[in-house]
Design an enzyme around this catalytic site. Structure first.
Site, PDB file in Angstrom:
ATOM      1  N   GLU A 143     -15.579  31.300  35.141  1.00  0.00           N
ATOM      2  CA  GLU A 143     -16.122  30.023  35.756  1.00  0.00           C
ATOM      3  C   GLU A 143     -15.015  28.852  35.405  1.00  0.00           C
ATOM      4  OE1 GLU A 143     -17.328  26.838  34.593  1.00  0.00           O
ATOM      5  OE2 GLU A 143     -18.012  27.554  32.680  1.00  0.00           O
ATOM      6  N   ARG A 178     -22.868  27.865  36.144  1.00  0.00           N
ATOM      7  CA  ARG A 178     -21.730  28.197  36.916  1.00  0.00           C
ATOM      8  C   ARG A 178     -21.311  29.402  36.974  1.00  0.00           C
ATOM      9  NH1 ARG A 178     -20.421  23.216  34.221  1.00  0.00           N
ATOM     10  NH2 ARG A 178     -19.328  24.132  32.643  1.00  0.00           N
ATOM     11  N   SER A 219     -10.537  25.567  26.600  1.00  0.00           N
ATOM     12  CA  SER A 219     -11.009  24.205  26.722  1.00  0.00           C
ATOM     13  C   SER A 219      -9.930  23.153  26.574  1.00  0.00           C
ATOM     14  CB  SER A 219     -12.119  23.771  25.976  1.00  0.00           C
ATOM     15  OG  SER A 219     -12.815  22.384  26.366  1.00  0.00           O
ATOM     16  N   HIS A 299     -19.807  19.656  16.832  1.00  0.00           N
ATOM     17  CA  HIS A 299     -19.612  19.304  18.365  1.00  0.00           C
ATOM     18  C   HIS A 299     -20.244  18.130  18.833  1.00  0.00           C
ATOM     19  CE1 HIS A 299     -19.800  20.007  22.999  1.00  0.00           C
ATOM     20  NE2 HIS A 299     -18.628  20.392  22.864  1.00  0.00           N
ATOM     21  N   PHE A 306     -16.489  10.987  22.385  1.00  0.00           N
ATOM     22  CA  PHE A 306     -16.016  10.992  23.924  1.00  0.00           C
ATOM     23  C   PHE A 306     -17.051   9.986  24.783  1.00  0.00           C
ATOM     24  CE2 PHE A 306     -16.371  12.853  28.166  1.00  0.00           C
ATOM     25  CZ  PHE A 306     -15.117  12.414  28.526  1.00  0.00           C
ATOM     26  N   HIS A 323     -11.823  23.339  31.680  1.00  0.00           N
ATOM     27  CA  HIS A 323     -12.216  24.727  30.831  1.00  0.00           C
ATOM     28  C   HIS A 323     -12.410  25.733  31.734  1.00  0.00           C
ATOM     29  CE1 HIS A 323     -16.922  24.266  30.709  1.00  0.00           C
ATOM     30  NE2 HIS A 323     -16.374  25.370  31.572  1.00  0.00           N
TER      31      HIS A 323
END
Length: 354
Positions: A143, A178, A219, A299, A306, A323
């Site tokens: 994906e 996905r 990514s 993370h 972000f 990604h």
């Protein structure tokens, strides 16, 4: 809006998504589509590593040899060049190549000139290390995700087509949702990395077999179109936190199920750095990758920083993110290292007694 899963791969779910049918993503995103149903893709990392006083020069010279071979008949659909200094201080240069299928890659790699060069005894004595990491996920096990619809990267550039806006993104667990196979398969990992032949380390060749449902993610970040306050916020706020998370996975990732991580800066055809980076990591399982993304402090810091920047800029971003994720069968992975140090790439995930 459509599903990230192509229509021809949709089936009745026995495993449910994390969200219901009424979910609306908070911002748009897209996925790459194959040009024809059933099309696969091969991602081959062709790399060189060097250490010592002339490491940069030697690694660049090695990469030029690799890239020269790519111009032979049967060239890849897409190629990115990237640079890293790994956890052992070795300068690493990689040509990340994408091919339409295994047969296309094998036809190129099996050319007498390419194959003879790779197998030559001189690869053990020419002062650098060489490696090939070849990943060939089936369509059901692959994906992609893009934050903008006008610039495909990595495997998306090889596939060449883009979806409409998709639904399965913007929530924890969307990466799994996905993957077409996740409709009916938990994608649980089994087995372990094993040495097929040879031994890791300088002066040796070694081939390693991957295990069932090993996960790989690339990514990427492209800040080349940013300006003003957005550029400052990315460079001063986001990039340092991202680097810290990538360094954690590089240096201590095995503690959370990450076999190896490379945080790399891309370069242009002349070898100059460009404003694109990516992390590329190998994981024991998709579940452990998800766990790190959702709950590990490194993370959480990346995601939190972000989101602060996104909100400060009122979602008006020129930063581009993408990604690609593959969850592979054991037969869809090939790893081979020549004259490389014993923590190179997937070798880092072998039991230390190996």
């Amino acid at each position: 809006m459509e599903s990230a899963i192509p229509r021809h791969l949709q089936c009745p779910r026995t495993l449910q998504r994390r969200v219901d049918d009424g979910y609306t993503p908070p911002f748009p995103a897209w996925t790459a589509r194959p040009s024809r149903p059933g099309q696969t893709i091969v991602m081959a990392l062709l790399g060189v590593q060097a250490c010592g006083a002339h490491a940069e020069r030697d690694a660049c010279a090695g990469l030029r040899q690799i890239v020269a071979g790519l111009h032979a008949h049967g060239a890849p659909l897409h190629c990115d060049v990237a640079h890293q200094v790994d956890e052992c201080g070795y300068v690493t240069m990689i040509a990340i190549t994408y091919w339409r299928d295994v047969a296309a890659y094998d036809a190129w790699a099996g050319r007498p000139d390419i194959d003879a060069w790779w197998r030559a005894p001189a690869r053990l004595t020419d002062g650098v290390g060489w490696f090939r990491e070849v990943l060939a996920p089936a369509e059901q096990r692959y994906e992609t995700l893009f934050s903008a619809p006008d610039r495909l990267e990595a495997g998306g550039a090889a596939l060449g087509r883009l979806s409409q806006e998709i639904m399965e993104h913007g929530y924890w667990g969307s990466m799994r949702d996905r993957l077409p196979l996740s409709q009916t398969d938990p994608l649980s990992a089994s087995g372990a990395l094993t040495i097929i032949d040879g031994a890791p380390g300088p002066g040796a060749r070694v081939r390693v077999a991957g295990h069932a449902n090993l996960a790989v993610i690339r990514s990427g970040q492209d800040w080349s179109d940013t300006a003003g306050e957005e550029r400052r916020l990315y460079c001063d706020n986001i990039a340092p936190v991202l680097r810290a998370g990538m360094d954690f996975l590089r240096d201590a990732g095995t503690s959370v199920g990450c076999y190896a991580n490379r945080y790399m800066q891309q370069r242009d055809v002349a070898g100059r750095p460009v404003e694109k980076t990516f992390g590329l990591s190998y994981w024991h399982s998709l579940t452990e990758l998800e766990r790190w993304a959702e709950s590990h402090a490194t993370h959480v810091a990346i995601f939190g920083t972000f989101m602060q920047v996104v909100q400060e800029l009122n979602f008006a971003l020129r930063l581009r993110l993408y990604h690609e994720v593959a969850v592979l069968t054991s037969g869809q992975q090939r790893y081979e290292y020549v004259n490389c140090h014993a923590r190179s790439g997937i070798l880092n995930g072998l039991p230390r007694e190996s």
